[in-house]
Write an enzyme that holds these catalytic residues in place. Structure first.
Site, PDB file in Angstrom:
ATOM      1  N   MET A   1       9.225  18.310 101.925  1.00  0.00           N
ATOM      2  CA  MET A   1       9.266  19.865 100.527  1.00  0.00           C
ATOM      3  C   MET A   1      10.720  18.621 100.065  1.00  0.00           C
ATOM      4  SD  MET A   1       8.196  23.348 101.885  1.00  0.00           S
ATOM      5  CE  MET A   1       9.271  23.131 103.455  1.00  0.00           C
TER       6      MET A   1
ATOM      7  N   PRO B   1      16.158  22.429 105.911  1.00  0.00           N
ATOM      8  CA  PRO B   1      15.314  22.119 106.636  1.00  0.00           C
ATOM      9  C   PRO B   1      14.260  21.651 105.802  1.00  0.00           C
ATOM     10  CG  PRO B   1      14.939  24.078 106.643  1.00  0.00           C
ATOM     11  CD  PRO B   1      16.205  24.027 106.316  1.00  0.00           C
ATOM     12  N   GLU B   2      14.567  21.778 104.629  1.00  0.00           N
ATOM     13  CA  GLU B   2      13.421  21.591 103.234  1.00  0.00           C
ATOM     14  C   GLU B   2      12.168  20.023 103.415  1.00  0.00           C
ATOM     15  OE1 GLU B   2      14.205  25.977 101.703  1.00  0.00           O
ATOM     16  OE2 GLU B   2      15.744  23.883 103.239  1.00  0.00           O
ATOM     17  N   ILE B   3      13.863  19.028 103.219  1.00  0.00           N
ATOM     18  CA  ILE B   3      13.067  17.402 103.519  1.00  0.00           C
ATOM     19  C   ILE B   3      12.366  17.165 104.893  1.00  0.00           C
ATOM     20  CG2 ILE B   3      14.356  15.330 103.611  1.00  0.00           C
ATOM     21  CD1 ILE B   3      15.806  15.766 100.867  1.00  0.00           C
TER      22      ILE B   3
ATOM     23  N   LEU C   1      10.794  18.523 106.397  1.00  0.00           N
ATOM     24  CA  LEU C   1       9.379  19.124 106.248  1.00  0.00           C
ATOM     25  C   LEU C   1       8.454  18.619 104.882  1.00  0.00           C
ATOM     26  CD1 LEU C   1      10.266  23.250 106.232  1.00  0.00           C
ATOM     27  CD2 LEU C   1       8.461  22.013 108.038  1.00  0.00           C
TER      28      LEU C   1
END
Length: 268
Positions: A146, A140-142, A144
């Site tokens: 990031m 899920p980083e992108i 968020l």
């Protein structure tokens, strides 16, 4: 200090299997900075262990890990750190995954429930992954604001190729089922629900029955060849994450996550 990680040694053929269990007892198993340190210490504890050939890493019964703990006070303090302090703190994740990748022992992850973000980063640093049929992965980083860090992109690239890596990382809301993960090459075996650990132990037993020195040298050779160029991008990985964490999109992504709403990104 709460102990999140336990180690049991002397299992399997000739006592050559060890089990590292990461369980915060909350059903989520998020990776707080303290959890990262404990998991890193666990990996390093095998450096001079000539009796262990295989290490099985497992999470809680219903979750491998929800990824980095966005609610942890130490983790949230990153927002007020200067760039130098932030870069030092951001080394916790890469230090963890490097410690597990560089272990002489063969490492096997047993994944139940969900494995998200930093949990995926840890899983792809291992030699093998066994996943329950009803489990899923997500990066899920992108979403968020990031970038995927901890040197995970090169590791995923080796496992599943460029297009699938982009699909897994860029489509941040996409859940990757066990069947998809197996088809893509992210996991080596799929087990019945609740049986990922048992299946991982069977695989560990097969490895532990092999000559320990030959196994260790083969792992080293394969890793050196496969990851020879990965460190060239290592510094960019950390600095990209530091830069992204200072963006307005990152603040919006985290706020939206905590407030359970859809984020509105502006490229700022």
């Amino acid at each position: 200090m709460t102990q999140f990680v336990t180690i049991e040694k002397g299992l399997g053929p000739e006592g050559r299997i060890a089990v590292v269990r990461f369980d915060r007892g909350d059903g989520i198993n998020a990776l707080s900075p303290e959890a990262l340190r404990q998991l890193t210490d666990a990996a390093r504890s095998f450096e001079d262990d000539a009796e262990t050939s295989v290490v099985v890493l497992t999470g809680a019964a219903k979750s491998f890990s929800a990824g980095f703990d966005l609610k942890d006070p130490e983790g949230r303090s990153r927002a007020t750190m200067d760039l130098g302090a932030l870069r030092r703190h951001l080394k916790l994740g890469p230090r963890l995954t490097r410690a597990w990748q560089e272990m002489e022992q063969i490492t096997i992850g047993a994944i139940e429930g969900f494995c998200v973000g930093g949990g995926v980063a840890l899983a792809v640093a291992l030699d093998f992954r066994v996943m329950a049929r009803d489990a899923h992965l997500r990066v899920p980083e992108i979403g968020l604001g990031m970038n995927m860090s901890w040197q995970s992109v090169p590791r995923m690239l080796h496992l599943i190729g460029p297009a699938r890596t982009k699909q897994a990382v860029i489509l941040a809301d996409q859940r990757i089922s066990a069947a998809e993960a197996y088809e893509w090459g992210l996991v080596e075996e799929v087990a019945d629900p609740g049986k990922a650990f048992d299946t991982a132990m069977v695989l560990a037993g097969k490895v532990a029955a092999q000559p320990p020195l030959s196994v260790a040298m083969t792992k080293l050779t394969v890793n050196r060849l496969a990851h020879a160029l990965d460190d060239l991008a290592g510094h960019m990985d950390l600095d990209q994450f530091a830069l992204a964490s200072m963006s307005e999109d990152h603040k919006e992504g985290v706020s939206a996550f905590l407030e359970r709403r859809k984020p509105r990104f502006r490229g700022r």
